[in-house]
Scaffold this motif. Structure first.
Motif: not given
Length: 420
Positions: A174, A211, A213
């Protein structure tokens, strides 16, 4: 023509005399008129003399001449065929050029040059599709602040090996924190792996919206760098978290902004169960991060054993001065019983030596039954091949990543409290 006749002496036949035979001899004279060319005769004589000088029978000489003539004929035929093929290709190119020129005359030449056509965009997309498809899942549990990333399977992956196949595994992390990197197990000789693994990341709701991924599919290579097959980068702020996400996506090429490269290290492991000996041979490292002002480093390697998540034994190599590609070939042997080997983790860390200040960490990894990905596979290969050294290259991770995953305790308990 003269004729010779034999007749009897008397005209009356003698009844007692033998029968008279008459023999006629004819003589024919044949006259042949031949005209001989002096030049031809000279050439024939020259070739006869030349053939007489060759120390081979006439049939062998004639055979050699026949083979040579046949070879020359074949060469001429090949040259003619090649010239004909070139002519056909030129004609085809002219036809295609004419078609392109006719289609290009549309009054929008400048726009066509500046802005790509729809066919160009589709062509680029088909190139990316050749990397394969990837099935993943995402679920966020707000109460526990947990993000669960599911690595389901891949399909029609790009072949990276000479045999037309790959050894895929998936790396998940992440961004931007990248406090933890997870890896799936490696699948051998397949382009359609089924992983079915899940990884949990601790992340708050506020950090989740900022964030990304990252799921990267790699091709595993034991003695060289692992090649990336493709990746997915998902902006988590665009995900609908009201339900579990599970979908297929096409793998894209690796992003230009790759993670920081901390270098690679190669070492071998050997375990002898009967003697309870674990041997670690630190072979070499390469492409290390420069830590000094001059663009170099003074690296050394620390080898540490942790038993039941507690620091246990440690050794270290010599210091290699001013190099980013150190070569060690140093061996360390530890006493580890067969009962302990299942509870031991091996921590390999690279440090930059500083004479005046504190030593700086350059990279770190750990192996053992608590590891994952390539590190777990290396450890399993060592256990499945007792008394035989198994060498492998590993990518170094940051110390923060390894420490957050391994969570070692600082001190080992007293001998009386040890569980062995």
């Amino acid at each position: 023509m003269p004729r010779i006749r034999s007749s009897p002496n008397s005209s009356l036949p003698n009844p007692n005399a033998p029968p008279i035979t008459t023999t006629t001899i004819s003589t024919t004279t044949i006259h042949t008129n031949t005209t001989v060319d002096p030049a031809a005769a000279a050439v024939a004589g020259f070739f006869n003399n030349l053939l007489n000088k060759i120390p081979l029978p006439r049939w062998a000489i004639y055979t050699i001449f026949a083979c040579g003539a046949l070879l020359i004929l074949l060469i001429c035929l090949c040259i003619c065929k090649k010239c004909c093929c070139k002519g056909k290709k030129k004609k085809r190119q002219k036809k295609t050029d004419e078609k392109i020129n006719l289609n290009g005359v549309n009054g929008k030449t400048t726009t066509a040059l500046v802005q790509p056509d729809v066919t160009d965009v589709d062509y680029g997309a088909t190139k990316e599709k050749q990397r394969g498809k990837f099935l993943y899942s995402l679920e966020y549990k707000a109460a526990q602040s947990e993000l669960i990333v599911g690595i389901k399977q891949a399909n029609s992956l790009k072949a990276m090996d000479l045999g037309g196949t790959s050894d895929p595994y998936v790396k998940v992390y992440i961004l931007p924190d990248k406090s933890r990197t997870c890896e799936t197990k490696v699948f051998r000789n397949t382009l359609n792996p089924v992983f079915n693994e899940q990884f949990t990341f601790q992340i708050s709701k506020s950090s989740l919206l900022n964030s990304t991924a990252v799921m990267q599919v790699f091709d595993f290579n034991r003695f060289s760098k692992h090649n990336i097959i493709g990746e997915l980068r998902l902006q988590l702020c665009d995900v609908d978290w009201n339900h579990v996400i599970e979908e297929w996506q096409d793998l894209a090429g690796p992003a230009k902004f790759e993670e920081e490269n901390l270098g690679e290290i190669c070492f071998s492991l050997r375990y002898v169960p009967t003697a309870g000996k674990l041997t670690v041979v630190i072979l070499e490292a390469k492409n290390m991060k420069s830590m000094d002002i001059g663009g170099s480093s003074d690296p050394y390697v620390k080898v540490q054993l942790a038993l039941d998540k507690r620091k246990w034994k440690k050794r270290k190599t010599s210091i290699k001065k001013k190099t980013l590609n150190p070569y060690y070939n140093e061996s360390f042997t530890f006493d580890v019983s067969f009962e302990q080997i299942q509870r031991v983790n091996l921590v390999i860390s690279v440090w930059d030596h500083d004479a005046m200040t504190r030593n700086d960490a350059m990279g770190k990894i750990f192996l053992g039954c608590d590891a994952s990905g390539n590190q777990l596979r290396h450890w399993a290969d060592m256990l499945s091949n007792p008394r035989r050294p198994v060498a492998q290259w590993h990518n170094l991770l940051s110390a923060e990543q390894v420490n957050s995953t391994l969570t070692l305790k600082k001190k080992i308990p007293l001998a009386s409290k040890l569980p062995f």
